[in-house]
Design a protein around this motif. Structure first.
Motif, mmCIF file in Angstrom:
data_model
loop_
_atom_site.group_PDB
_atom_site.id
_atom_site.type_symbol
_atom_site.label_atom_id
_atom_site.label_comp_id
_atom_site.label_asym_id
_atom_site.label_seq_id
_atom_site.Cartn_x
_atom_site.Cartn_y
_atom_site.Cartn_z
ATOM 1 N N ALA A 99 0.868 -1.185 0.000
ATOM 2 C CA ALA A 99 0.000 0.000 0.000
ATOM 3 C C ALA A 99 0.900 1.228 0.000
ATOM 4 N N PHE A 100 1.062 1.836 -1.153
ATOM 5 C CA PHE A 100 1.977 2.965 -1.281
ATOM 6 C C PHE A 100 1.288 4.266 -0.880
ATOM 7 N N SER A 101 2.033 5.118 -0.205
ATOM 8 C CA SER A 101 1.520 6.441 0.137
ATOM 9 C C SER A 101 2.127 7.517 -0.759
ATOM 10 N N VAL A 102 3.307 7.236 -1.310
ATOM 11 C CA VAL A 102 4.017 8.205 -2.146
ATOM 12 C C VAL A 102 4.544 7.492 -3.387
ATOM 13 N N THR A 103 4.390 8.143 -4.531
ATOM 14 C CA THR A 103 4.950 7.652 -5.793
ATOM 15 C C THR A 103 5.907 8.695 -6.354
ATOM 16 N N VAL A 104 7.073 8.251 -6.778
ATOM 17 C CA VAL A 104 8.065 9.122 -7.402
ATOM 18 C C VAL A 104 8.350 8.583 -8.794
ATOM 19 N N ASP A 105 8.183 9.414 -9.806
ATOM 20 C CA ASP A 105 8.534 9.008 -11.162
ATOM 21 C C ASP A 105 9.824 9.699 -11.579
ATOM 22 N N LEU A 106 10.765 8.910 -12.071
ATOM 23 C CA LEU A 106 12.035 9.429 -12.573
ATOM 24 C C LEU A 106 12.055 9.295 -14.081
ATOM 25 N N ASP A 107 12.322 10.389 -14.767
ATOM 26 C CA ASP A 107 12.403 10.362 -16.221
ATOM 27 C C ASP A 107 13.773 9.846 -16.638
ATOM 28 N N VAL A 108 13.790 8.844 -17.513
ATOM 29 C CA VAL A 108 15.055 8.235 -17.951
ATOM 30 C C VAL A 108 15.958 9.260 -18.612
ATOM 31 N N THR A 109 15.371 10.237 -19.289
ATOM 32 C CA THR A 109 16.171 11.173 -20.084
ATOM 33 C C THR A 109 16.772 12.307 -19.261
ATOM 34 N N SER A 110 16.659 12.228 -17.941
ATOM 35 C CA SER A 110 17.261 13.237 -17.057
ATOM 36 C C SER A 110 18.212 12.562 -16.065
ATOM 37 N N PRO A 111 19.326 12.010 -16.554
ATOM 38 C CA PRO A 111 20.180 11.182 -15.700
ATOM 39 C C PRO A 111 21.166 11.958 -14.836
ATOM 40 N N LEU A 112 21.186 13.285 -14.937
ATOM 41 C CA LEU A 112 22.159 14.061 -14.169
ATOM 42 C C LEU A 112 21.705 14.306 -12.735
ATOM 43 N N ARG A 113 20.464 13.978 -12.410
ATOM 44 C CA ARG A 113 19.998 14.146 -11.026
ATOM 45 C C ARG A 113 20.880 13.333 -10.083
ATOM 46 N N LEU A 114 20.972 13.787 -8.853
ATOM 47 C CA LEU A 114 21.649 13.042 -7.798
ATOM 48 C C LEU A 114 20.609 12.387 -6.892
ATOM 49 N N PRO A 115 20.989 11.343 -6.165
ATOM 50 C CA PRO A 115 20.062 10.788 -5.175
ATOM 51 C C PRO A 115 19.549 11.849 -4.206
ATOM 52 N N ASP A 116 20.401 12.830 -3.877
ATOM 53 C CA ASP A 116 19.972 13.898 -2.968
ATOM 54 C C ASP A 116 18.827 14.722 -3.547
ATOM 55 N N ASP A 117 18.755 14.844 -4.873
ATOM 56 C CA ASP A 117 17.644 15.567 -5.487
ATOM 57 C C ASP A 117 16.333 14.817 -5.261
ATOM 58 N N ILE A 118 16.376 13.504 -5.377
ATOM 59 C CA ILE A 118 15.183 12.698 -5.129
ATOM 60 C C ILE A 118 14.775 12.830 -3.666
ATOM 61 N N VAL A 119 15.748 12.718 -2.776
ATOM 62 C CA VAL A 119 15.474 12.839 -1.339
ATOM 63 C C VAL A 119 14.868 14.200 -1.026
ATOM 64 N N GLY A 120 15.420 15.265 -1.625
ATOM 65 C CA GLY A 120 14.931 16.616 -1.358
ATOM 66 C C GLY A 120 13.520 16.835 -1.849
ATOM 67 N N ALA A 121 13.196 16.308 -3.029
ATOM 68 C CA ALA A 121 11.848 16.476 -3.578
ATOM 69 C C ALA A 121 10.822 15.724 -2.739
ATOM 70 N N VAL A 122 11.172 14.527 -2.302
ATOM 71 C CA VAL A 122 10.258 13.752 -1.460
ATOM 72 C C VAL A 122 10.083 14.429 -0.096
ATOM 73 N N ALA A 123 11.180 14.950 0.458
ATOM 74 C CA ALA A 123 11.084 15.649 1.744
ATOM 75 C C ALA A 123 10.180 16.867 1.637
ATOM 76 N N LEU A 124 10.246 17.596 0.514
ATOM 77 C CA LEU A 124 9.382 18.758 0.319
ATOM 78 C C LEU A 124 7.915 18.342 0.335
ATOM 79 N N LEU A 125 7.592 17.244 -0.336
ATOM 80 C CA LEU A 125 6.218 16.746 -0.329
ATOM 81 C C LEU A 125 5.778 16.375 1.083
#
Length: 240
Positions: A99-125
């Motif tokens: 039972a998921f509460s949060v979904t994160v979609d990563l676009d394949v064509t944007s590979p320059l993101r860092l794991p910290d960017d994912i963490v930061g976006a989820v933390a903002l939500l």
């Protein structure tokens, strides 16, 4: 609080043929997003959805927890991406029993993101209580200063105007380019009919050097150079 990562990778690509499997910095482009998701440490499940057997096979060997075949009607040139994300997410929930509460979609064509960017976006939500988060970078052009539209009369005009004209770009309201890197939703918001932009949508700002999106062969070359440089620097730091 279970979190799902979806990575939706269509097989057909006109601008950069077979781009999701093109080698970038020593491995298929798809794998950069799978690796970033894994290194973020956030996800209970990483699911890759595609209409391409080759992409699904690469995802399976590249570390995805689940691969999901995308229906043909969601993989045409005219198909929107949001229905493909919804399909991947709903199938992932049904097959995993989570039972998921949060979904994160990563676009394949944007590979320059860092794991910290994912963490930061989820933390903002999660900290703001908003329904969804998008990512972007400061825009190079401003609709208030040097971005124009040409009307049906052939006249070029600023895209947006203010009561007091802007004479310096620095004085214009801050504007951002969506970088198609990270999209975050609370589970109910992903499936309702309000779409991407909502009354409480938040923006997580990323720097320009991590915001390039691959839409052309030139983009691919630039992103490859940046990733190779990043990996050389990381290797050098480990040696020190």
């Amino acid at each position: 609080m279970a979190r799902l990562c979806t990575i939706c990778a269509r097989g057909g690509s006109k601008g950069v043929p077979n781009k999701n499997l093109r080698e970038v910095a020593g491995r298929p482009l798809l794998l950069h997003s799978i690796e970033a998701a894994r290194r973020s440490g956030l996800f209970d499940l990483i699911a890759v959805g595609s209409d391409s057997p080759e992409i699904l096979a690469a995802a399976r060997t590249g570390g995805a927890d689940l691969v999901i075949e995308r229906p043909a009607e969601l993989a045409s040139d005219s198909a929107a991406k949001l229905p493909a994300i919804r399909h991947c997410a709903s199938e992932a929930a049904a097959r995993s029993g989570l039972a998921f509460s949060v979904t994160v979609d990563l676009d394949v064509t944007s590979p320059l993101r860092l794991p910290d960017d994912i963490v930061g976006a989820v933390a903002l939500l999660e900290q703001s209580g908003c329904a969804n988060v998008i990512t972007g970078a400061p825009a190079r052009r401003s609709p208030y200063f040097n971005l124009v539209e040409v009307g049906v009369d052939g006249v070029a005009r600023l895209s947006k105007t203010l009561a007091q004209p802007v004479v310096r770009r620095q004085d214009a309201p801050a504007c951002f380019d969506m970088n198609a890197s990270v999209y975050v939703w609370r589970w109910p918001a992903l499936f309702d009919e309000q779409g991407l932009f909502r009354s409480d949508t938040r923006l997580y700002v990323m720097p320009e050097e991590r915001s390039l999106d691959i839409d052309s062969e030139l983009d691919l070359r630039i992103v490859t150079l940046l990733l190779e440089e990043r990996e050389r620097l990381a290797a050098a730091r480990q040696v020190e």
